[in-house]
Design an enzyme around this catalytic site. Structure first.
Site, PDB file in Angstrom:
ATOM      1  N   HIS A   1       0.494   4.236  -2.628  1.00 39.03           N
ATOM      2  CA  HIS A   1       0.186   5.607  -2.216  1.00 39.03           C
ATOM      3  C   HIS A   1       1.302   6.574  -2.604  1.00 39.03           C
ATOM      4  O   HIS A   1       1.053   7.773  -2.753  1.00 39.03           O
ATOM      5  CB  HIS A   1      -0.076   5.662  -0.709  1.00 39.03           C
ATOM      6  CG  HIS A   1      -1.442   5.202  -0.326  1.00 39.03           C
ATOM      7  ND1 HIS A   1      -2.270   5.924   0.508  1.00 39.03           N
ATOM      8  CD2 HIS A   1      -2.151   4.096  -0.677  1.00 39.03           C
ATOM      9  CE1 HIS A   1      -3.418   5.279   0.660  1.00 39.03           C
ATOM     10  NE2 HIS A   1      -3.360   4.161  -0.047  1.00 39.03           N
TER      11      HIS A   1
ATOM     12  N   ASN B   1      -4.191   9.042   3.778  1.00 43.17           N
ATOM     13  CA  ASN B   1      -2.974   8.454   4.341  1.00 43.17           C
ATOM     14  C   ASN B   1      -2.957   8.368   5.862  1.00 43.17           C
ATOM     15  O   ASN B   1      -2.479   7.389   6.434  1.00 43.17           O
ATOM     16  CB  ASN B   1      -1.747   9.258   3.895  1.00 43.17           C
ATOM     17  CG  ASN B   1      -1.403   9.039   2.434  1.00 43.17           C
ATOM     18  OD1 ASN B   1      -1.721   8.002   1.870  1.00 43.17           O
ATOM     19  ND2 ASN B   1      -0.752  10.024   1.822  1.00 43.17           N
TER      20      ASN B   1
ATOM     21  N   HIS C   1      -6.438  -5.853  -2.344  1.00 45.18           N
ATOM     22  CA  HIS C   1      -7.199  -5.942  -1.099  1.00 45.18           C
ATOM     23  C   HIS C   1      -7.486  -7.388  -0.701  1.00 45.18           C
ATOM     24  O   HIS C   1      -8.256  -7.636   0.220  1.00 45.18           O
ATOM     25  CB  HIS C   1      -8.499  -5.150  -1.213  1.00 45.18           C
ATOM     26  CG  HIS C   1      -8.301  -3.668  -1.103  1.00 45.18           C
ATOM     27  ND1 HIS C   1      -9.333  -2.763  -1.092  1.00 45.18           N
ATOM     28  CD2 HIS C   1      -7.163  -2.926  -0.997  1.00 45.18           C
ATOM     29  CE1 HIS C   1      -8.853  -1.533  -0.996  1.00 45.18           C
ATOM     30  NE2 HIS C   1      -7.540  -1.618  -0.939  1.00 45.18           N
TER      31      HIS C   1
ATOM     32  N   ARG D   1       0.831  -1.208   0.000  1.00 50.05           N
ATOM     33  CA  ARG D   1       0.000   0.000   0.000  1.00 50.05           C
ATOM     34  C   ARG D   1       0.869   1.262   0.000  1.00 50.05           C
ATOM     35  O   ARG D   1       0.554   2.253  -0.662  1.00 50.05           O
ATOM     36  CB  ARG D   1      -0.917   0.006   1.218  1.00 50.05           C
ATOM     37  CG  ARG D   1      -1.833   1.228   1.305  1.00 50.05           C
ATOM     38  CD  ARG D   1      -2.683   1.178   2.549  1.00 50.05           C
ATOM     39  NE  ARG D   1      -3.580   0.035   2.537  1.00 50.05           N
ATOM     40  CZ  ARG D   1      -4.199  -0.445   3.622  1.00 50.05           C
ATOM     41  NH1 ARG D   1      -3.995   0.124   4.807  1.00 50.05           N
ATOM     42  NH2 ARG D   1      -4.987  -1.479   3.519  1.00 50.05           N
TER      43      ARG D   1
END
Length: 321
Positions: A69, A97, A196, A65
């Site tokens: 990001h 975040n 996910h 992740r």
């Protein structure tokens, strides 16, 4: 008759052409970028990731992740790692975040080890890219070739992080738009959403879904409500994939077919819309999902990298040199 070009001008032209071509070559990412300058870099990153994931399987999803990001906000430049200062606001406290991204200490530890071996050579952005791949592999997911040679940014954008990163309550059109803005097809968006299949989410990010959405399995919703009450427990966690939360597989898509997507932005991928057919393909063909995910990750990891003389190689991933 044309006058001949002086040899001095000819030599200057050759030098300029050579410099231009050298600049172009230095701006290209390559799989063997550190083969001579830091040959143990990939081994050090892999060892650090595996150790962290063994200690806490959730960390695999967190490192993946973190890479996502980073790349989704102005490219893969390690801007997400910069700490705030009295005169600078980075991306860590942006809405998508704060309370969500983690694993900074793991990246710090890896960077420290690499700096001991080959100081000032390996960028934090490259560490993130390799760690994202190695984390996936550590949880039995697919591997892919990571092209290297990124450099680190000297700035970050709080506003762009708030704008560009998809929110957990996004609808399908918003997701398609967010990924399209970065050059991804709808199928690539669904494949990347399959990340996910590992990791966890905070109650604050799925509370509205389990109390208000109608496209949710009722027993599944009730089981989540026990740990995510209406007005407290914001930081309580639930697995994004209720079936195999620490194994990178295609169960995420099977869960969507049973209306057991944890986030609203998960379940909209299978809700009578244009992406239902892609979910069905990935649910039935784990190898197709694995291949599409790996290819999409290669594409994502090369979003607008800083190369050549742009940016810098940070000595400490949390601050500029």
């Amino acid at each position: 008759m044309m006058n001949p070009i002086p040899s001095s001008m000819y030599n200057v032209a050759l030098i300029l052409l050579f410099s231009f071509l050298l600049g172009m070559s230095s701006a290209k990412l390559s799989e063997d970028f550190y083969e001579k300058s830091c040959p143990k870099a990939l081994f050090i990153i892999k060892s650090g990731v595996r150790s962290a994931v063994r200690a806490e399987p959730r960390m695999g999803a967190s490192l993946l992740r973190l890479h996502f990001h980073d790349c989704f906000v102005n490219g893969c430049d390690a801007s997400v790692l910069l700490d705030d200062t009295p005169t600078f606001t980075g991306e860590k406290t942006a809405g998508p975040n704060i309370g969500s991204i983690r694993g900074f200490d793991v990246i710090d530890d890896i960077k420290t080890q690499i700096e001991k071996y080959c100081p000032g050579v390996v960028s934090c952005a490259d560490i993130l890219a390799v760690a994202g791949r190695d984390s996936t592999v550590a949880l039995d997911g697919p591997s892919w070739k990571v092209l290297l040679g990124r450099r680190d940014s000297t700035t970050a954008s709080f506003s762009d992080a708030n704008r560009d990163l998809p929110a957990p309550n996004s609808n399908l059109n918003q997701l398609i738009s967010a990924y399209s803005n970065k050059g991804f097809s709808v199928r690539e968006m669904v494949a990347l959403s399959g990340s996910h299949t590992i990791g966890q989410a905070r109650c604050v990010n799925f509370r509205d879904r389990i109390y208000n959405d109608t496209n949710i399995n009722a027993p599944f919703a009730r089981s989540l409500q026990a740990n995510c009450p209406r007005s407290q427990g914001d930081d309580n966690l639930a697995p994004l994939d209720v079936t195999t939360p620490t194994s990178f597989d295609n169960k995420y898509f099977k869960n969507l077919q049973s209306q057991k997507g944890l986030l609203h932005s998960d379940q909209v991928l299978f809700n009578g819309g244009s992406t239902d057919s892609i979910v069905n393909i990935y649910s039935s063909n784990p190898s197709t999902f694995a291949s599409d995910f790996a290819n999409a990750m290669v594409k994502m990891s090369t979003l607008s990298p800083l190369t050549g003389s742009n940016g810098q190689i940070r000595k400490n991933c949390r601050k500029i040199n």
